[in-house]
Design a protein around this motif. Structure first.
Motif, PDB file in Angstrom:
ATOM      1  N   GLN A 142       0.838  -1.187   0.000  1.00 29.22           N
ATOM      2  CA  GLN A 142       0.000   0.000   0.000  1.00 29.22           C
ATOM      3  C   GLN A 142       0.880   1.246   0.000  1.00 29.22           C
ATOM      4  N   ASP A 201       0.579   5.769   0.473  1.00 31.77           N
ATOM      5  CA  ASP A 201      -0.234   6.945   0.767  1.00 31.77           C
ATOM      6  C   ASP A 201       0.692   8.103   1.124  1.00 31.77           C
ATOM      7  N   ASP A 205      -4.783   5.025  -3.411  1.00 29.77           N
ATOM      8  CA  ASP A 205      -6.013   5.774  -3.647  1.00 29.77           C
ATOM      9  C   ASP A 205      -5.973   6.397  -5.037  1.00 29.77           C
ATOM     10  N   THR A 234      -8.371   2.455  -4.772  1.00 25.75           N
ATOM     11  CA  THR A 234      -9.498   2.459  -3.851  1.00 25.75           C
ATOM     12  C   THR A 234     -10.734   2.989  -4.561  1.00 25.75           C
ATOM     13  N   LYS A 271      -8.504   1.838   3.328  1.00 28.46           N
ATOM     14  CA  LYS A 271      -7.173   2.357   3.652  1.00 28.46           C
ATOM     15  C   LYS A 271      -6.952   2.408   5.157  1.00 28.46           C
TER      16      LYS A 271
END
Length: 458
Positions: A170, A172, A240, A264, A272
């Protein structure tokens, strides 16, 4: 109309008629004032400049004498919220059409009503008199909008995690602290930083992370390449819909490495949770230590963040998994090893050029000599963004060699060494972590024999 708007209208009306409320005012003076006031421009609470008529002013005076200041407030209509322009039968059918397909617009529903009305004995003229804005207003008031219909029934979510280390990564971005601007023009200016992290879903280990002045595609590619070179390639990459994650270049890099890119879904941030929990722990454990000993530069901030990740975060027991991220990562891995050649080719930028009669192509304002045998061919140039002076020439999926600079002004990438952070005076937890990390790399601490610390989870 809201309570504030009603109060504003009452004050506006009272302000206009207040000179006429004085008992000493004669009827002749009051009549002259009302006549002159009807010709003067007055700004209403709505912003419109329109003088009220003398008849309206006399009506305001009358209702004030009968009911006081409260009577000057606008009174709601007796039929407010009721259907007046839409017959009840058409309204019920319009709601049914909207519930059947929430994405239907007012124009589509009106077209369906025109086709349905004759079957119910309703003339189509009744449908033609309905405006789209009227339909939208009543839908919104009744709660039959697309979003409300979709979220009427709460959606159930369940906890999940990847099958193993390296199965899913992941990524972010988080807003970081403010640091002094390194530009000489504004030495006293504070500038915002951003933290970008790549997290392994199964082990919760930070595969790569860094603070930077801007969270752009260059930072994402640098961290992604660093993580791939060190740990191999995952099977999936989850992020995302931010601007840096929807670029065509990122999609091409992951596709060449056989990594599935997953975004996402819109309006569903629940997926998330692990990343947001990590940001919460960074904000509660790492950033508060900067108040004791603030970072003077971006290099110092990244040094402390790396030490915090390796000496603290990776070695503390996660309450959700029951294991430290480092221990959970070492238990087994599903990542695939990637050779340097494949990784280098995946991160190369590409463009097409036509070779002229002199065996040269033009790129970035300079001329380059291509290998022989490619005159007037449409070739593909591939180069590393961090080393643009080395350009590979491809034609029909075959590399013919490298292009050479035809002029002396060919672009050359100048390596800028990262500033070496300096530890400031005083005692801080981040300083201790940095010293422990340095001692660990020198073999001074046996981290394998040290039990992990148990703290709050991420």
């Amino acid at each position: 109309m809201t309570e504030e708007e009603c109060e504003a209208w009452a004050l506006y009306r009272y302000r206009v008629i207040s000179p006429c409320l004085d008992p000493a005012t004669t009827p002749q003076t009051r009549a002259a004032y009302l006549g002159q006031l009807g010709e003067q421009p007055i700004t209403a609470p709505t912003g419109h400049v329109a003088p009220p008529s003398e008849r309206t002013l006399r009506r305001w005076l009358q209702i004030y004498r009968q009911g006081g200041f409260a009577a000057l407030r606008p009174q709601p209509r007796a039929d407010a919220g009721q259907l007046r322009a839409i017959p009840p039968a058409l309204w019920e059918q319009a709601v049914a059409f909207k519930q059947e397909v929430p994405e239907r617009s007012a124009e589509q529903v009106l077209a369906l009503l025109r086709a349905w009305a004759p079957t119910a004995g309703i003339p189509t003229a009744a449908v033609d008199g309905i405006r789209r804005s009227t339909l939208y207003r009543h839908w919104h008031r009744a709660g039959w909008t697309k979003r409300r219909i979709r979220t009427a029934a709460p959606k159930r979510y369940k906890r999940w995690e990847a099958a193993g280390p390296g199965d899913l990564w992941q990524s972010d971005v988080m807003n970081g602290p403010f640091l002094p601007d390194p530009t000489p023009a504004q030495p006293d200016r504070m500038r915002a930083t951003y933290c970008l992290v790549i997290l392994d879903d199964y082990s919760r280990r930070i595969m790569a992370g860094q603070f930077a002045w801007s969270a752009d595609t260059d930072l994402l590619e640098a961290l992604l390449r660093q993580a791939l070179e060190r740990w191999g390639a995952p099977r999936r990459f989850y992020c995302d819909n931010g601007q840096i994650y929807v670029s065509q270049r990122l999609e091409g890099i992951l596709a060449r490495l056989d990594i599935r890119l997953i975004h996402t879904p819109a309006y569903t941030p629940q997926g998330k949770g692990k990343q947001e929990k990590l940001w919460g722990f960074v904000q509660s454990s790492f950033l508060p230590e900067l108040r004791v000993q603030p970072a003077d530069s971006l290099g110092q901030l990244n040094t402390w963040f790396t030490a915090w990740c390796e000496a603290h975060y990776h070695r503390r027991v996660h309450r959700e998994t029951g294991e430290a991220p480092l221990v959970r990562w070492q238990a087994g891995s599903l990542h695939r090893s990637v050779s340097w050649e494949v990784l280098h080719a995946a991160f190369q930028e590409r463009c097409t050029r036509t070779v002229d009669k002199t065996g040269q192509v033009q790129w970035q304002g300079h001329r380059w000599i291509v290998p022989e045998g490619l005159l007037q061919c449409r070739v593909e140039l591939r180069w590393d963004p961090h080393a643009p002076e080395t350009i590979d020439v491809w034609y029909e999926n075959q590399c013919y060699g490298q292009a050479g600079a035809a002029d002396q002004a060919a672009p050359v990438l100048e390596a800028t060494p990262a500033p070496k952070p300096a530890m400031g005076p005083g005692l801080s937890y981040l300083t201790i972590l940095a010293r422990q990390r340095e001692a660990r790399h020198q073999g001074g601490i046996d981290w394998a024999a040290r039990p992990p610390e148990r703290t709050d989870d991420v």
